[in-house]
Design a protein around this motif. Structure first.
Motif, PDB file in Angstrom:
ATOM      1  N   SER A 112       1.339 -12.421 -10.393  1.00  0.00           N
ATOM      2  CA  SER A 112       1.839 -11.894  -9.015  1.00  0.00           C
ATOM      3  C   SER A 112       1.169 -12.715  -8.292  1.00  0.00           C
ATOM      4  CB  SER A 112       0.961 -10.561  -9.145  1.00  0.00           C
ATOM      5  OG  SER A 112       1.673  -9.488  -9.921  1.00  0.00           O
ATOM      6  N   GLY A 113       2.001 -12.683  -6.886  1.00  0.00           N
ATOM      7  CA  GLY A 113       1.578 -13.375  -5.876  1.00  0.00           C
ATOM      8  C   GLY A 113       1.424 -12.254  -4.795  1.00  0.00           C
ATOM      9  N   ARG A 114       0.993 -12.870  -3.480  1.00  0.00           N
ATOM     10  CA  ARG A 114       0.829 -11.992  -2.342  1.00  0.00           C
ATOM     11  C   ARG A 114       1.924 -11.037  -2.099  1.00  0.00           C
ATOM     12  NH1 ARG A 114      -3.335  -9.996  -0.941  1.00  0.00           N
ATOM     13  NH2 ARG A 114      -2.338  -8.195  -0.345  1.00  0.00           N
ATOM     14  N   ALA A 115       3.210 -11.279  -2.043  1.00  0.00           N
ATOM     15  CA  ALA A 115       4.240 -10.411  -1.910  1.00  0.00           C
ATOM     16  C   ALA A 115       4.171  -9.154  -3.002  1.00  0.00           C
ATOM     17  CB  ALA A 115       5.673 -10.945  -1.936  1.00  0.00           C
ATOM     18  N   GLU A 118       1.363  -6.936  -1.883  1.00  0.00           N
ATOM     19  CA  GLU A 118       1.759  -6.062  -0.718  1.00  0.00           C
ATOM     20  C   GLU A 118       2.754  -5.007  -1.033  1.00  0.00           C
ATOM     21  OE1 GLU A 118       2.964  -9.117   1.835  1.00  0.00           O
ATOM     22  OE2 GLU A 118       0.949  -9.554   2.426  1.00  0.00           O
ATOM     23  N   ALA A 119       3.527  -5.417  -2.012  1.00  0.00           N
ATOM     24  CA  ALA A 119       4.524  -4.204  -2.429  1.00  0.00           C
ATOM     25  C   ALA A 119       3.733  -3.014  -3.157  1.00  0.00           C
ATOM     26  CB  ALA A 119       5.492  -4.823  -3.266  1.00  0.00           C
ATOM     27  N   LEU A 120       2.855  -3.247  -3.893  1.00  0.00           N
ATOM     28  CA  LEU A 120       1.862  -2.224  -4.746  1.00  0.00           C
ATOM     29  C   LEU A 120       1.190  -1.513  -3.649  1.00  0.00           C
ATOM     30  CD1 LEU A 120       0.780  -4.181  -7.841  1.00  0.00           C
ATOM     31  CD2 LEU A 120       2.614  -2.582  -7.571  1.00  0.00           C
ATOM     32  N   GLU A 121       0.539  -2.150  -2.588  1.00  0.00           N
ATOM     33  CA  GLU A 121      -0.102  -1.703  -1.744  1.00  0.00           C
ATOM     34  C   GLU A 121       0.529  -0.390  -1.031  1.00  0.00           C
ATOM     35  OE1 GLU A 121      -1.827  -5.010   0.245  1.00  0.00           O
ATOM     36  OE2 GLU A 121      -3.850  -5.105  -0.952  1.00  0.00           O
ATOM     37  N   GLU A 122       1.894  -1.091  -0.486  1.00  0.00           N
ATOM     38  CA  GLU A 122       2.707  -0.089   0.093  1.00  0.00           C
ATOM     39  C   GLU A 122       3.026   1.249  -0.639  1.00  0.00           C
ATOM     40  OE1 GLU A 122       7.281   0.041   2.183  1.00  0.00           O
ATOM     41  OE2 GLU A 122       6.154  -2.143   1.813  1.00  0.00           O
ATOM     42  N   LEU A 123       3.130   0.775  -1.963  1.00  0.00           N
ATOM     43  CA  LEU A 123       3.750   2.379  -2.668  1.00  0.00           C
ATOM     44  C   LEU A 123       2.524   2.878  -2.831  1.00  0.00           C
ATOM     45  CD1 LEU A 123       5.985   0.340  -5.504  1.00  0.00           C
ATOM     46  CD2 LEU A 123       6.772   1.956  -3.829  1.00  0.00           C
ATOM     47  N   CYS A 124       1.239   2.303  -3.023  1.00  0.00           N
ATOM     48  CA  CYS A 124       0.080   3.180  -3.263  1.00  0.00           C
ATOM     49  C   CYS A 124      -0.174   3.990  -1.892  1.00  0.00           C
ATOM     50  CB  CYS A 124      -1.164   2.208  -3.598  1.00  0.00           C
ATOM     51  SG  CYS A 124      -2.389   3.086  -4.042  1.00  0.00           S
ATOM     52  N   ALA A 125      -0.078   3.428  -0.704  1.00  0.00           N
ATOM     53  CA  ALA A 125      -0.352   4.332   0.683  1.00  0.00           C
ATOM     54  C   ALA A 125       0.708   5.540   0.766  1.00  0.00           C
ATOM     55  CB  ALA A 125       0.104   3.216   1.590  1.00  0.00           C
ATOM     56  N   ARG A 126       2.042   5.151   0.279  1.00  0.00           N
ATOM     57  CA  ARG A 126       2.966   6.117   0.124  1.00  0.00           C
ATOM     58  C   ARG A 126       2.671   7.329  -0.848  1.00  0.00           C
ATOM     59  NH1 ARG A 126       8.600   4.059  -1.408  1.00  0.00           N
ATOM     60  NH2 ARG A 126       8.067   2.439   0.404  1.00  0.00           N
ATOM     61  N   GLY A 127       2.194   6.987  -1.836  1.00  0.00           N
ATOM     62  CA  GLY A 127       1.688   7.914  -2.705  1.00  0.00           C
ATOM     63  C   GLY A 127       0.462   8.925  -2.391  1.00  0.00           C
ATOM     64  N   GLU A 188      -7.232   5.296  -9.132  1.00  0.00           N
ATOM     65  CA  GLU A 188      -7.246   4.134 -10.031  1.00  0.00           C
ATOM     66  C   GLU A 188      -5.998   3.302  -9.992  1.00  0.00           C
ATOM     67  OE1 GLU A 188      -6.215   6.949 -13.208  1.00  0.00           O
ATOM     68  OE2 GLU A 188      -8.100   8.165 -13.304  1.00  0.00           O
ATOM     69  N   HIS A 189      -4.909   3.614  -9.103  1.00  0.00           N
ATOM     70  CA  HIS A 189      -3.617   2.647  -9.121  1.00  0.00           C
ATOM     71  C   HIS A 189      -4.566   1.601  -7.821  1.00  0.00           C
ATOM     72  CE1 HIS A 189      -0.257   5.481  -9.479  1.00  0.00           C
ATOM     73  NE2 HIS A 189      -0.647   4.835 -10.637  1.00  0.00           N
ATOM     74  N   ARG A 190      -5.170   1.842  -7.131  1.00  0.00           N
ATOM     75  CA  ARG A 190      -6.231   0.949  -6.177  1.00  0.00           C
ATOM     76  C   ARG A 190      -6.853  -0.033  -6.948  1.00  0.00           C
ATOM     77  NH1 ARG A 190      -4.204   0.229  -0.952  1.00  0.00           N
ATOM     78  NH2 ARG A 190      -3.656   2.063  -0.039  1.00  0.00           N
ATOM     79  N   GLU A 191      -7.461   0.566  -7.886  1.00  0.00           N
ATOM     80  CA  GLU A 191      -8.425  -0.414  -8.810  1.00  0.00           C
ATOM     81  C   GLU A 191      -7.632  -1.264  -9.735  1.00  0.00           C
ATOM     82  OE1 GLU A 191     -10.457   2.589 -11.476  1.00  0.00           O
ATOM     83  OE2 GLU A 191     -11.748   3.249  -9.901  1.00  0.00           O
ATOM     84  N   LEU A 192      -6.277  -1.079  -9.945  1.00  0.00           N
ATOM     85  CA  LEU A 192      -5.598  -1.770 -10.808  1.00  0.00           C
ATOM     86  C   LEU A 192      -4.781  -2.674  -9.737  1.00  0.00           C
ATOM     87  CD1 LEU A 192      -3.887  -2.378 -13.217  1.00  0.00           C
ATOM     88  CD2 LEU A 192      -1.838  -1.060 -12.185  1.00  0.00           C
ATOM     89  N   ILE A 193      -4.624  -2.593  -8.704  1.00  0.00           N
ATOM     90  CA  ILE A 193      -4.306  -3.614  -7.424  1.00  0.00           C
ATOM     91  C   ILE A 193      -5.381  -4.387  -7.298  1.00  0.00           C
ATOM     92  CG2 ILE A 193      -3.622  -3.917  -5.192  1.00  0.00           C
ATOM     93  CD1 ILE A 193      -2.233  -1.202  -5.064  1.00  0.00           C
ATOM     94  N   ALA A 194      -6.557  -4.033  -7.294  1.00  0.00           N
ATOM     95  CA  ALA A 194      -7.708  -4.936  -6.985  1.00  0.00           C
ATOM     96  C   ALA A 194      -7.754  -5.996  -8.195  1.00  0.00           C
ATOM     97  CB  ALA A 194      -9.167  -4.286  -6.973  1.00  0.00           C
ATOM     98  N   ALA A 195      -7.574  -5.522  -9.362  1.00  0.00           N
ATOM     99  CA  ALA A 195      -7.700  -6.432 -10.704  1.00  0.00           C
ATOM    100  C   ALA A 195      -6.480  -7.316 -10.662  1.00  0.00           C
ATOM    101  CB  ALA A 195      -7.634  -5.617 -11.843  1.00  0.00           C
ATOM    102  N   ILE A 196      -5.331  -6.710 -10.316  1.00  0.00           N
ATOM    103  CA  ILE A 196      -4.171  -7.862 -10.166  1.00  0.00           C
ATOM    104  C   ILE A 196      -4.338  -8.948  -9.305  1.00  0.00           C
ATOM    105  CG2 ILE A 196      -1.679  -7.926  -9.826  1.00  0.00           C
ATOM    106  CD1 ILE A 196      -1.353  -5.044 -11.065  1.00  0.00           C
ATOM    107  N   ALA A 197      -4.774  -8.417  -7.881  1.00  0.00           N
ATOM    108  CA  ALA A 197      -4.888  -9.299  -6.981  1.00  0.00           C
ATOM    109  C   ALA A 197      -6.041 -10.400  -7.316  1.00  0.00           C
ATOM    110  CB  ALA A 197      -5.380  -8.748  -5.731  1.00  0.00           C
ATOM    111  N   SER A 198      -6.901  -9.994  -8.050  1.00  0.00           N
ATOM    112  CA  SER A 198      -8.080 -11.092  -8.358  1.00  0.00           C
ATOM    113  C   SER A 198      -7.733 -11.945  -9.575  1.00  0.00           C
ATOM    114  CB  SER A 198      -9.463 -10.329  -8.760  1.00  0.00           C
ATOM    115  OG  SER A 198      -9.184  -9.540  -9.779  1.00  0.00           O
TER     116      SER A 198
END
Length: 225
Positions: A112-115, A118-127, A188-198
Protein backbone atom coordinates in the motif's frame (compact mmCIF):
# COMPACT_ATOMS: atom_id res chain seq x y z
CA UNK A 1 -47.18 -11.64 6.04
CA UNK A 2 -44.31 -10.39 3.94
CA UNK A 3 -45.75 -6.88 3.93
CA UNK A 4 -45.35 -6.76 7.70
CA UNK A 5 -41.85 -8.20 7.52
CA UNK A 6 -40.31 -5.59 5.22
CA UNK A 7 -39.64 -2.21 6.85
CA UNK A 8 -40.69 0.87 4.92
CA UNK A 9 -38.19 1.75 2.23
CA UNK A 10 -36.32 -1.58 2.22
CA UNK A 11 -37.68 -2.84 -1.11
CA UNK A 12 -35.03 -2.01 -3.73
CA UNK A 13 -35.93 -0.43 -7.04
CA UNK A 14 -35.42 -2.75 -9.99
CA UNK A 15 -33.26 -0.72 -12.34
CA UNK A 16 -33.56 -1.16 -16.09
CA UNK A 17 -32.16 -2.45 -18.37
CA UNK A 18 -30.86 -5.95 -17.67
CA UNK A 19 -32.42 -9.44 -17.55
CA UNK A 20 -35.44 -9.28 -15.25
CA UNK A 21 -34.67 -12.58 -13.55
CA UNK A 22 -31.17 -11.32 -12.69
CA UNK A 23 -32.52 -8.06 -11.24
CA UNK A 24 -35.12 -9.90 -9.16
CA UNK A 25 -32.44 -12.31 -7.92
CA UNK A 26 -30.15 -9.45 -6.87
CA UNK A 27 -33.02 -7.62 -5.16
CA UNK A 28 -34.04 -10.68 -3.14
CA UNK A 29 -30.43 -11.51 -2.27
CA UNK A 30 -29.90 -7.98 -1.00
CA UNK A 31 -33.04 -8.19 1.14
CA UNK A 32 -31.82 -11.48 2.61
CA UNK A 33 -28.25 -10.26 3.15
CA UNK A 34 -29.42 -7.15 5.01
CA UNK A 35 -31.95 -9.28 6.94
CA UNK A 36 -34.90 -7.24 5.77
CA UNK A 37 -36.05 -10.78 4.96
CA UNK A 38 -35.20 -12.66 8.15
CA UNK A 39 -33.84 -16.20 8.53
CA UNK A 40 -36.76 -18.60 8.67
CA UNK A 41 -39.20 -16.14 7.09
CA UNK A 42 -41.78 -17.61 4.71
CA UNK A 43 -41.39 -16.22 1.19
CA UNK A 44 -44.64 -16.06 -0.75
CA UNK A 45 -44.14 -15.70 -4.51
CA UNK A 46 -47.22 -13.54 -5.06
CA UNK A 47 -46.30 -11.13 -2.26
CA UNK A 48 -42.70 -10.83 -3.41
CA UNK A 49 -43.87 -10.23 -6.97
CA UNK A 50 -46.25 -7.51 -5.77
CA UNK A 51 -43.54 -5.75 -3.73
CA UNK A 52 -41.05 -5.86 -6.59
CA UNK A 53 -43.59 -4.95 -9.26
CA UNK A 54 -43.00 -8.04 -11.40
CA UNK A 55 -44.79 -11.24 -12.33
CA UNK A 56 -44.39 -14.43 -10.33
CA UNK A 57 -42.21 -16.19 -12.92
CA UNK A 58 -38.95 -14.25 -12.34
CA UNK A 59 -39.55 -14.50 -8.58
CA UNK A 60 -39.92 -18.28 -8.89
CA UNK A 61 -36.72 -18.48 -10.95
CA UNK A 62 -34.86 -16.32 -8.42
CA UNK A 63 -36.03 -18.45 -5.49
CA UNK A 64 -34.87 -21.61 -7.25
CA UNK A 65 -31.43 -20.07 -7.81
CA UNK A 66 -31.26 -18.84 -4.21
CA UNK A 67 -32.17 -22.33 -3.07
CA UNK A 68 -29.31 -23.80 -5.11
CA UNK A 69 -26.91 -21.30 -3.54
CA UNK A 70 -28.09 -22.01 0.01
CA UNK A 71 -29.86 -18.72 0.74
CA UNK A 72 -33.39 -20.15 0.54
CA UNK A 73 -34.89 -23.50 1.54
CA UNK A 74 -37.65 -24.92 -0.70
CA UNK A 75 -39.79 -27.27 1.37
CA UNK A 76 -42.24 -29.66 -0.31
CA UNK A 77 -45.88 -28.64 0.23
CA UNK A 78 -44.76 -25.66 2.35
CA UNK A 79 -43.00 -23.25 0.01
CA UNK A 80 -39.86 -21.15 0.24
CA UNK A 81 -38.19 -19.96 3.45
CA UNK A 82 -35.10 -17.86 4.09
CA UNK A 83 -32.36 -20.26 5.15
CA UNK A 84 -31.57 -20.38 8.86
CA UNK A 85 -27.80 -20.82 9.16
CA UNK A 86 -26.51 -23.25 11.75
CA UNK A 87 -23.77 -22.27 14.18
CA UNK A 88 -21.45 -24.70 12.38
CA UNK A 89 -22.14 -23.07 9.00
CA UNK A 90 -21.37 -19.65 10.41
CA UNK A 91 -18.24 -20.87 12.16
CA UNK A 92 -16.86 -22.51 9.03
CA UNK A 93 -17.42 -19.47 6.86
CA UNK A 94 -16.10 -16.95 9.37
CA UNK A 95 -13.03 -19.11 9.97
CA UNK A 96 -12.29 -19.15 6.24
CA UNK A 97 -12.83 -15.42 6.17
CA UNK A 98 -10.15 -15.02 8.85
CA UNK A 99 -7.61 -16.86 6.69
CA UNK A 100 -8.38 -14.79 3.60
CA UNK A 101 -8.48 -11.43 5.34
CA UNK A 102 -5.32 -12.01 7.37
CA UNK A 103 -3.36 -12.70 4.19
CA UNK A 104 -4.94 -9.67 2.53
CA UNK A 105 -3.82 -7.49 5.43
CA UNK A 106 -0.26 -8.79 5.14
CA UNK A 107 -0.14 -8.09 1.42
CA UNK A 108 -1.73 -4.66 1.89
CA UNK A 109 1.02 -3.78 4.37
CA UNK A 110 3.61 -4.87 1.82
CA UNK A 111 2.18 -2.94 -1.12
CA UNK A 112 0.00 0.00 0.00
CA UNK A 113 0.94 3.59 -0.73
CA UNK A 114 -0.30 6.86 0.71
CA UNK A 115 -3.44 6.91 -1.45
CA UNK A 116 -4.52 3.51 -0.16
CA UNK A 117 -3.96 4.50 3.45
CA UNK A 118 -6.00 7.68 2.96
CA UNK A 119 -8.84 5.67 1.43
CA UNK A 120 -8.89 3.38 4.47
CA UNK A 121 -8.85 6.35 6.82
CA UNK A 122 -11.79 7.92 5.00
CA UNK A 123 -13.81 4.70 5.22
CA UNK A 124 -12.93 4.36 8.89
CA UNK A 125 -14.13 7.88 9.62
CA UNK A 126 -17.37 7.13 7.79
CA UNK A 127 -17.87 3.95 9.80
CA UNK A 128 -17.18 5.69 13.09
CA UNK A 129 -19.79 8.30 12.23
CA UNK A 130 -22.31 5.60 11.30
CA UNK A 131 -21.79 4.00 14.72
CA UNK A 132 -22.18 7.38 16.43
CA UNK A 133 -25.43 7.93 14.51
CA UNK A 134 -26.60 4.37 15.32
CA UNK A 135 -27.02 3.77 11.58
CA UNK A 136 -26.55 0.00 11.50
CA UNK A 137 -27.16 -0.39 7.77
CA UNK A 138 -24.52 2.20 6.93
CA UNK A 139 -22.10 0.73 9.47
CA UNK A 140 -22.48 -2.72 7.91
CA UNK A 141 -22.07 -1.37 4.37
CA UNK A 142 -19.04 0.69 5.36
CA UNK A 143 -17.49 -2.25 7.18
CA UNK A 144 -17.84 -4.31 3.99
CA UNK A 145 -16.33 -1.48 1.94
CA UNK A 146 -13.39 -1.19 4.35
CA UNK A 147 -12.56 -4.88 4.12
CA UNK A 148 -13.02 -4.81 0.34
CA UNK A 149 -10.52 -1.95 0.17
CA UNK A 150 -7.95 -3.90 2.17
CA UNK A 151 -8.49 -6.79 -0.23
CA UNK A 152 -8.02 -4.44 -3.19
CA UNK A 153 -4.80 -3.04 -1.71
CA UNK A 154 -3.49 -6.59 -1.32
CA UNK A 155 -3.23 -6.74 -5.10
CA UNK A 156 -3.87 -10.49 -5.38
CA UNK A 157 -6.58 -11.23 -7.94
CA UNK A 158 -7.10 -14.86 -6.88
CA UNK A 159 -7.40 -13.87 -3.23
CA UNK A 160 -9.92 -11.18 -4.18
CA UNK A 161 -12.01 -13.66 -6.15
CA UNK A 162 -12.09 -16.09 -3.23
CA UNK A 163 -13.03 -13.29 -0.83
CA UNK A 164 -15.83 -12.15 -3.13
CA UNK A 165 -17.40 -15.61 -2.86
CA UNK A 166 -17.87 -15.23 0.89
CA UNK A 167 -18.44 -11.47 1.12
CA UNK A 168 -22.24 -11.58 0.98
CA UNK A 169 -22.43 -14.24 3.67
CA UNK A 170 -20.00 -12.31 5.87
CA UNK A 171 -22.37 -9.33 5.68
CA UNK A 172 -25.27 -11.66 6.52
CA UNK A 173 -23.55 -12.88 9.67
CA UNK A 174 -22.16 -9.46 10.61
CA UNK A 175 -25.47 -7.59 10.46
CA UNK A 176 -27.01 -9.02 13.67
CA UNK A 177 -23.85 -8.23 15.68
CA UNK A 178 -22.94 -4.90 14.06
CA UNK A 179 -24.37 -2.83 16.90
CA UNK A 180 -22.72 -5.04 19.51
CA UNK A 181 -19.33 -4.78 17.77
CA UNK A 182 -19.92 -1.04 17.42
CA UNK A 183 -17.05 1.29 18.29
CA UNK A 184 -14.62 -1.52 19.13
CA UNK A 185 -14.71 -2.77 15.55
CA UNK A 186 -13.56 0.62 14.25
CA UNK A 187 -10.87 0.89 16.94
CA UNK A 188 -9.51 -2.36 15.53
CA UNK A 189 -9.75 -0.93 12.01
CA UNK A 190 -7.65 2.02 13.15
CA UNK A 191 -5.05 -0.40 14.54
CA UNK A 192 -5.02 -2.19 11.19
CA UNK A 193 -4.50 1.06 9.28
CA UNK A 194 -1.56 1.90 11.54
CA UNK A 195 0.04 -1.48 10.87
CA UNK A 196 -0.48 -1.18 7.11
CA UNK A 197 0.83 2.39 7.09
CA UNK A 198 3.99 1.31 8.91
CA UNK A 199 4.41 -1.58 6.43
CA UNK A 200 4.49 -4.04 9.32
CA UNK A 201 3.26 -7.22 7.65
CA UNK A 202 3.37 -9.31 10.81
CA UNK A 203 1.44 -6.79 12.86
CA UNK A 204 -1.16 -6.29 10.09
CA UNK A 205 -1.70 -10.04 9.91
CA UNK A 206 -2.04 -10.28 13.70
CA UNK A 207 -4.49 -7.36 13.96
CA UNK A 208 -6.71 -8.62 11.13
CA UNK A 209 -6.75 -12.15 12.49
CA UNK A 210 -7.78 -10.91 15.94
CA UNK A 211 -10.34 -8.54 14.42
CA UNK A 212 -12.11 -11.21 12.37
CA UNK A 213 -11.95 -13.66 15.28
CA UNK A 214 -13.68 -11.10 17.51
CA UNK A 215 -16.52 -10.92 15.00
CA UNK A 216 -16.76 -14.72 14.84
CA UNK A 217 -16.87 -15.01 18.63
CA UNK A 218 -19.41 -12.20 18.94
CA UNK A 219 -21.67 -13.93 16.42
CA UNK A 220 -21.68 -17.13 18.50
CA UNK A 221 -22.36 -15.18 21.70
CA UNK A 222 -25.08 -12.97 20.20
CA UNK A 223 -27.99 -14.84 21.84
CA UNK A 224 -26.48 -14.39 25.27
CA UNK A 225 -26.09 -10.60 25.04
Amino acid sequence: MLSAGLPQGTVPKLERPGPLRERVYEALLELITTRALRPGQHLVESELACHLGVSRQPVREALQRLNTEGWVDLRPAQGAFVHEPTEEEADQLLSVRTLLEAEAARLAAAHSGRAGIEALEELCARGEQAVADDDVDLAVATNAAFHAKVMELAGNVVLSELAAQVDRRVRWYYTPVARQRGTQSWIEHRELIAAIASRDEGRATEVMRAHTEHTRQTYHLREQS
